[in-house]
Scaffold this motif. Structure first.
Motif, PDB file in Angstrom:
ATOM      1  N   LEU A 151      11.693   2.788   8.061  1.00 40.00           N
ATOM      2  CA  LEU A 151      10.962   1.905   7.025  1.00 40.00           C
ATOM      3  C   LEU A 151      10.242   1.359   7.244  1.00 40.00           C
ATOM      4  O   LEU A 151       9.123   0.994   6.244  1.00 40.00           O
ATOM      5  N   LEU A 152      10.661   0.001   7.875  1.00 41.92           N
ATOM      6  CA  LEU A 152      10.364  -1.045   8.292  1.00 41.92           C
ATOM      7  C   LEU A 152       8.629  -0.718   9.061  1.00 41.92           C
ATOM      8  O   LEU A 152       7.593  -0.820   8.565  1.00 41.92           O
ATOM      9  N   LEU A 153       8.997   0.090   9.771  1.00 48.51           N
ATOM     10  CA  LEU A 153       6.979   0.900  10.487  1.00 48.51           C
ATOM     11  C   LEU A 153       6.459   1.580   9.204  1.00 48.51           C
ATOM     12  O   LEU A 153       5.087   1.010   9.700  1.00 48.51           O
ATOM     13  N   ALA A 154       7.167   2.652   8.140  1.00 44.69           N
ATOM     14  CA  ALA A 154       6.197   3.016   7.715  1.00 44.69           C
ATOM     15  C   ALA A 154       5.395   1.869   6.579  1.00 44.69           C
ATOM     16  O   ALA A 154       4.534   2.380   5.816  1.00 44.69           O
ATOM     17  N   LEU A 155       6.230   1.164   6.498  1.00 43.55           N
ATOM     18  CA  LEU A 155       5.732  -0.084   5.380  1.00 43.55           C
ATOM     19  C   LEU A 155       3.946  -0.902   5.965  1.00 43.55           C
ATOM     20  O   LEU A 155       3.316  -1.231   5.530  1.00 43.55           O
ATOM     21  N   HIS A 156       4.780  -0.452   7.672  1.00 47.48           N
ATOM     22  CA  HIS A 156       4.027  -1.515   8.309  1.00 47.48           C
ATOM     23  C   HIS A 156       2.411  -1.312   8.598  1.00 47.48           C
ATOM     24  O   HIS A 156       1.356  -1.671   8.170  1.00 47.48           O
ATOM     25  N   ARG A 157       2.349   0.098   8.543  1.00 47.44           N
ATOM     26  CA  ARG A 157       1.813   1.344   9.247  1.00 47.44           C
ATOM     27  C   ARG A 157       0.817   1.446   7.841  1.00 47.44           C
ATOM     28  O   ARG A 157      -0.284   1.384   8.057  1.00 47.44           O
ATOM     29  N   ALA A 158       1.233   1.897   6.426  1.00 45.25           N
ATOM     30  CA  ALA A 158       0.648   1.971   5.640  1.00 45.25           C
ATOM     31  C   ALA A 158      -0.437   0.481   5.464  1.00 45.25           C
ATOM     32  O   ALA A 158      -1.336   0.931   5.005  1.00 45.25           O
ATOM     33  N   GLY A 159      -0.187   0.064   5.187  1.00 49.95           N
ATOM     34  CA  GLY A 159      -0.688  -1.543   5.080  1.00 49.95           C
ATOM     35  C   GLY A 159      -1.750  -1.927   6.336  1.00 49.95           C
ATOM     36  O   GLY A 159      -2.500  -1.766   5.874  1.00 49.95           O
ATOM     37  N   ARG A 160      -1.784  -1.183   7.413  1.00 45.43           N
ATOM     38  CA  ARG A 160      -2.821  -1.443   8.020  1.00 45.43           C
ATOM     39  C   ARG A 160      -3.807  -0.124   7.922  1.00 45.43           C
ATOM     40  O   ARG A 160      -4.998  -0.356   7.836  1.00 45.43           O
ATOM     41  N   ALA A 161      -3.418   0.589   7.706  1.00 46.04           N
ATOM     42  CA  ALA A 161      -3.846   1.918   7.090  1.00 46.04           C
ATOM     43  C   ALA A 161      -5.455   1.443   5.774  1.00 46.04           C
ATOM     44  O   ALA A 161      -6.198   2.151   5.787  1.00 46.04           O
ATOM     45  N   ALA A 162      -4.034   1.039   4.832  1.00 48.39           N
ATOM     46  CA  ALA A 162      -5.221   0.161   4.128  1.00 48.39           C
ATOM     47  C   ALA A 162      -6.535  -0.616   4.870  1.00 48.39           C
ATOM     48  O   ALA A 162      -7.267  -0.418   3.636  1.00 48.39           O
ATOM     49  N   GLU A 163      -6.200  -1.406   5.196  1.00 51.10           N
ATOM     50  CA  GLU A 163      -6.662  -2.076   5.716  1.00 51.10           C
ATOM     51  C   GLU A 163      -8.369  -1.981   6.247  1.00 51.10           C
ATOM     52  O   GLU A 163      -9.013  -1.872   6.195  1.00 51.10           O
ATOM     53  N   GLN A 164      -7.900  -0.702   7.597  1.00 55.31           N
ATOM     54  CA  GLN A 164      -8.730   0.326   8.082  1.00 55.31           C
ATOM     55  C   GLN A 164      -9.551   1.196   7.411  1.00 55.31           C
ATOM     56  O   GLN A 164     -10.520   2.032   7.759  1.00 55.31           O
ATOM     57  N   GLY A 165      -9.427   2.014   6.423  1.00 63.44           N
ATOM     58  CA  GLY A 165      -9.554   3.118   5.560  1.00 63.44           C
ATOM     59  C   GLY A 165      -9.397   3.543   6.219  1.00 63.44           C
ATOM     60  O   GLY A 165     -10.076   5.087   6.010  1.00 63.44           O
ATOM     61  N   GLY A 166      -8.043   4.354   6.097  1.00 61.55           N
ATOM     62  CA  GLY A 166      -7.274   5.254   6.891  1.00 61.55           C
ATOM     63  C   GLY A 166      -6.950   6.179   5.939  1.00 61.55           C
ATOM     64  O   GLY A 166      -5.376   6.292   6.024  1.00 61.55           O
ATOM     65  N   PRO A 167      -7.265   7.200   5.010  1.00 60.85           N
ATOM     66  CA  PRO A 167      -6.493   7.776   4.341  1.00 60.85           C
ATOM     67  C   PRO A 167      -5.477   8.923   5.269  1.00 60.85           C
ATOM     68  O   PRO A 167      -4.090   8.665   4.079  1.00 60.85           O
ATOM     69  N   ALA A 168      -5.839   9.220   6.430  1.00 65.12           N
ATOM     70  CA  ALA A 168      -5.054   9.720   6.977  1.00 65.12           C
ATOM     71  C   ALA A 168      -3.869   9.370   7.256  1.00 65.12           C
ATOM     72  O   ALA A 168      -2.505   9.918   7.446  1.00 65.12           O
ATOM     73  N   ARG A 169      -4.016   8.270   8.030  1.00 66.37           N
ATOM     74  CA  ARG A 169      -2.638   7.298   8.306  1.00 66.37           C
ATOM     75  C   ARG A 169      -1.793   7.048   7.382  1.00 66.37           C
ATOM     76  O   ARG A 169      -0.753   6.720   7.602  1.00 66.37           O
ATOM     77  N   LEU A 170      -1.988   6.636   5.911  1.00 62.49           N
ATOM     78  CA  LEU A 170      -1.911   6.429   5.033  1.00 62.49           C
ATOM     79  C   LEU A 170      -0.901   7.260   4.798  1.00 62.49           C
ATOM     80  O   LEU A 170       0.304   7.405   3.875  1.00 62.49           O
ATOM     81  N   ASP A 171      -1.650   9.122   4.988  1.00 57.61           N
ATOM     82  CA  ASP A 171      -0.488  10.049   4.706  1.00 57.61           C
ATOM     83  C   ASP A 171       0.876   9.951   4.854  1.00 57.61           C
ATOM     84  O   ASP A 171       1.928  10.141   5.064  1.00 57.61           O
ATOM     85  N   GLU A 172      -0.160   9.882   6.263  1.00 61.59           N
ATOM     86  CA  GLU A 172       1.141   9.804   8.008  1.00 61.59           C
ATOM     87  C   GLU A 172       2.688   9.009   6.989  1.00 61.59           C
ATOM     88  O   GLU A 172       3.605   9.386   7.487  1.00 61.59           O
ATOM     89  N   ALA A 173       1.959   7.429   6.859  1.00 61.37           N
ATOM     90  CA  ALA A 173       3.056   7.014   6.305  1.00 61.37           C
ATOM     91  C   ALA A 173       3.401   7.093   5.583  1.00 61.37           C
ATOM     92  O   ALA A 173       5.373   7.189   5.464  1.00 61.37           O
ATOM     93  N   VAL A 174       3.205   7.845   4.549  1.00 62.49           N
ATOM     94  CA  VAL A 174       4.040   8.489   3.488  1.00 62.49           C
ATOM     95  C   VAL A 174       5.472   9.228   3.795  1.00 62.49           C
ATOM     96  O   VAL A 174       6.261   9.344   3.181  1.00 62.49           O
ATOM     97  N   PRO A 234       0.671  -1.620   0.151  1.00 68.65           N
ATOM     98  CA  PRO A 234      -0.016  -0.090   0.187  1.00 68.65           C
ATOM     99  C   PRO A 234       0.947   1.296  -0.196  1.00 68.65           C
ATOM    100  O   PRO A 234       0.338   2.104  -0.692  1.00 68.65           O
ATOM    101  N   LEU A 235       1.971   1.578   0.588  1.00 69.00           N
ATOM    102  CA  LEU A 235       2.444   2.675   0.785  1.00 69.00           C
ATOM    103  C   LEU A 235       4.028   3.059  -0.544  1.00 69.00           C
ATOM    104  O   LEU A 235       3.388   4.179  -1.037  1.00 69.00           O
ATOM    105  N   LEU A 236       3.412   1.962  -2.172  1.00 67.68           N
ATOM    106  CA  LEU A 236       3.879   2.003  -2.096  1.00 67.68           C
ATOM    107  C   LEU A 236       3.039   1.746  -3.902  1.00 67.68           C
ATOM    108  O   LEU A 236       3.217   3.086  -4.836  1.00 67.68           O
ATOM    109  N   ARG A 237       2.095   1.985  -3.538  1.00 68.95           N
ATOM    110  CA  ARG A 237       0.850   1.802  -3.875  1.00 68.95           C
ATOM    111  C   ARG A 237       0.191   3.699  -4.255  1.00 68.95           C
ATOM    112  O   ARG A 237      -0.212   4.344  -5.406  1.00 68.95           O
ATOM    113  N   HIS A 238       0.628   4.125  -3.035  1.00 64.54           N
ATOM    114  CA  HIS A 238       0.437   5.453  -2.743  1.00 64.54           C
ATOM    115  C   HIS A 238       2.088   6.493  -3.448  1.00 64.54           C
ATOM    116  O   HIS A 238       1.447   7.991  -3.517  1.00 64.54           O
TER     117      HIS A 238
END
Length: 285
Positions: free
Chosen positions: A251-274, A151-155
């Motif tokens: 970077l490992l945390l960012a990849l993990h957090r982006a995945g969780r954000a994508a699963e849970q529908g959290g666009p703001a959290r996905l932006d945070e991870a990026v 998800p991090l890379l898709r974003h």
């Protein structure tokens, strides 16, 4: 018996729901907090063991009043309720947190990854560092998936080139080869896990995600939620380096957090991870 009724049977009729997580429901009344397990992943006995070990050394954590099983078979812990103020941390408060983490990291432990739910001893569920990280973190390269599927890379596809260039170093900081020291880490140091009073550390909370892994994990976790300036202060007090390994683990945390954000529908959290991943890449350039 429903969880609300179980909570009232322990806390009394004034028990109220405080929060609901993936593994626990938390209730409070009269200065106490009751955690009721929703699944074995709550690891409440391990949590209580960590808190008691830290308390014995003077680290500010809630007092564990009781731990066990209710008549229904549900695991529970009963703790004191610790509150703070709205002033936030001072430089001295970050140093308090660093010293607390230093004590946590030094607790005797074995294995790797999330703790087994046992009352005595801190035993990670995995036998290798990489497998230990997989008990807690999702995302490339640990999950064996394709980089562009993350998800991090898709974003943020612009991160693909720098991440690919760092793959060997990411495996190194994950523990392959197993040359890095391990520690018992908190792993999830967001603002809700910390109570401050007049700028100083009042209490460190919630050890449900405590895991054995590289101590850079906690430095990166502070950086993720509070910024690299805070992470540097915490690391210094914990006798750790806020260095390249911390940024790699970030970077490992960012990849993990982006995945969780994508699963849970959290666009703001996905932006945070990026945003955090890009910051890590800049630090590593």
């Amino acid at each position: 018996m429903q969880p609300e009724a179980e909570a009232r049977s322990v806390l009394g009729p004034s028990a109220r729901l405080l929060s609901v997580g993936a593994t626990c429901e938390v209730y409070t009344a009269v200065g106490r907090v009751l955690r009721l397990a929703r699944s074995p992943e709550a690891r409440l006995h391990a949590q209580a063991g960590v808190m008691r070990a830290l308390s014995a050394t003077g680290v500010p954590v809630p007092e564990v009043l009781d731990v066990g099983w209710l008549p229904s078979g549900r695991a529970f812990t009963l703790e004191t309720l610790v509150t703070g103020d709205d002033a936030g941390p001072s430089a001295a408060g970050w140093a308090d947190l660093g010293r607390a983490l230093g004590v946590l990291h030094a607790l005797p432990h074995a294995g790797f990854g999330l703790l087994e739910d046992r009352a005595v001893g801190f035993q990670g569920a995995a036998s290798t560092s990489v497998d230990g990280l997989r008990t807690r973190l999702q995302g490339w390269p640990l999950n064996g998936g394709e980089l562009f599927a993350q998800p991090l890379l898709r974003h943020a596809p612009d991160l693909a080139t720098p991440l690919r260039a760092l793959e060997a170093e990411l495996w190194r900081v994950a523990g392959t080869p197993a040359t890095l020291p391990s520690a018992l880490c908190h792993t999830d140091l967001h603002a809700g896990q910390i109570r401050w009073q007049a700028g100083r550390l009042r209490a460190l909370l919630d050890f449900g995600d405590a895991a054995v892994g590289p101590p850079a994990w906690d430095v990166a976790s502070v950086a993720y939620f509070h910024g690299w300036s805070a992470a540097a202060r915490v690391a210094e007090a914990a006798a750790l380096a806020c260095d390249r390994d911390a940024a790699l683990f970030g970077l490992l945390l960012a990849l993990h957090r982006a995945g969780r954000a994508a699963e849970q529908g959290g666009p703001a959290r996905l932006d945070e991870a990026v945003a955090f991943a890009r910051g890590c890449v800049r630090r590593l350039a």
